[in-house]
Design an enzyme around this catalytic site. Sequence first.
Site, PDB file in Angstrom:
ATOM      1  N   LYS A  58       3.048   7.737  15.020  1.00  0.00           N
ATOM      2  CA  LYS A  58       1.634   8.124  15.103  1.00  0.00           C
ATOM      3  C   LYS A  58       1.235   8.326  16.567  1.00  0.00           C
ATOM      4  O   LYS A  58       0.573   9.303  16.924  1.00  0.00           O
ATOM      5  CB  LYS A  58       0.747   7.044  14.455  1.00  0.00           C
ATOM      6  N   GLN A 102      -2.781  -1.038  11.608  1.00  0.00           N
ATOM      7  CA  GLN A 102      -1.674  -0.767  10.691  1.00  0.00           C
ATOM      8  C   GLN A 102      -1.577  -1.864   9.632  1.00  0.00           C
ATOM      9  O   GLN A 102      -1.605  -3.059   9.942  1.00  0.00           O
ATOM     10  CB  GLN A 102      -0.350  -0.661  11.483  1.00  0.00           C
ATOM     11  N   ASP A 125      -8.883   5.776   9.129  1.00  0.00           N
ATOM     12  CA  ASP A 125      -8.051   5.514   7.953  1.00  0.00           C
ATOM     13  C   ASP A 125      -8.859   5.626   6.665  1.00  0.00           C
ATOM     14  O   ASP A 125      -8.281   5.669   5.576  1.00  0.00           O
ATOM     15  CB  ASP A 125      -7.491   4.085   8.024  1.00  0.00           C
TER      16      ASP A 125
HETATM   17  N1  GUN Z   1       0.160   1.342   5.892  1.00  0.00           N
HETATM   18  C1  GUN Z   1       0.665   2.248   5.018  1.00  0.00           C
HETATM   19  N2  GUN Z   1      -0.043   3.408   5.078  1.00  0.00           N
HETATM   20  C2  GUN Z   1      -1.013   3.206   5.989  1.00  0.00           C
HETATM   21  C3  GUN Z   1      -2.047   4.049   6.487  1.00  0.00           C
HETATM   22  O1  GUN Z   1      -2.245   5.200   6.082  1.00  0.00           O
HETATM   23  N3  GUN Z   1      -2.828   3.485   7.439  1.00  0.00           N
HETATM   24  C4  GUN Z   1      -2.672   2.200   7.887  1.00  0.00           C
HETATM   25  N4  GUN Z   1      -3.506   1.733   8.813  1.00  0.00           N
HETATM   26  N5  GUN Z   1      -1.714   1.416   7.445  1.00  0.00           N
HETATM   27  C5  GUN Z   1      -0.893   1.919   6.499  1.00  0.00           C
END
Ligand code: GUN
Length: 298
Positions: A58, A102, A125
């Site tokens: 990311k 995350q 998110d």
């Molecule tokens: N863990 C798995 N998918 C995601 C996501 O799209 N965002 C975040 N913050 N954590 C995740």
Amino acid sequence: MTSATPVRIIDGKAAAVRVRAEVKAAVALHTAAGRRAPGLATVLVGDDPASHVYVKNKRKQAAECGLISAHHELPSTTTTAELLAVVSKLNDDGAVDGILVQLPLPKHIDEHAVLVALDPQKDVDGFHPDNVARLTMGLAGGFVPCTPLGCLRLLDDEKELQLRGARAVVVGRSNIVGKPMASLLLGRDCTVTIAHSKTKDLAGVCRQADVLVAAIGRAQMIGAGFIKPGAIVIDVGINRLPEIDGRPGKLVGDVDWAAIEGVAAAATPVPGGVGPMTIAMLLQNTLTSYVRRLGIEH
Ligand code: GUN
């Protein structure tokens, strides 16, 4: 004997390249106009190896698109209060447009308390209850979770597909994928069913789907008996098969690709399908936040 018609590959990798190019071009225009670059803050708690890989990707792609990414890595012993303090700082930081914490967080951390503490306007998110409500109620101005948003973009790119009135089945009821995916498809006038591990006759339910979204997290569980002929299949699963002779097993989705050959019209591969789109939509959401926060045209 004629061989089965091959399933057309829905190329998420190529679609993600297009989305990232759009974000990069927009960022370049803003910075050329003398504005600051959009800022994305990533927060990673603990040492889950998969989460480290995801966050690294990311940040790398954010940088490639010209975003400023600030990273906060915290030990697995971090308390809820300590994490809330980090979130509060990022909420108050004017250069931060998007905050990504995350998931999953270590078990002792109160995940709900953390998500509620995020400034909803920086919640790229789309996990804050305000944003969940906006999506469910069909209100603009919120953020939609990146994985389902990426899936929708892939479906929108399917020129032959008419979502209005189509039967969509989402397998999986997570807050990150299943539930928001269902809301998005409902917003496109699909007739939506959310199925899950306790669904009776899961194969029969899936076989009704013109659009099938598999987000169960069970390797290759969706086989030929689950597919309506001509269906479009979106595979959100990322599962690693058991290792063979000490070598890591390969990555597979929730869909058994070989089994759906000749039945489904098109499907997303794993890897190279939904995965790349998730990050691309995160960058797009961060750009959206930036544009909103600065009160400028896109
Ligand atoms: N863990 C798995 N998918 C995601 C996501 O799209 N965002 C975040 N913050 N954590 C995740």
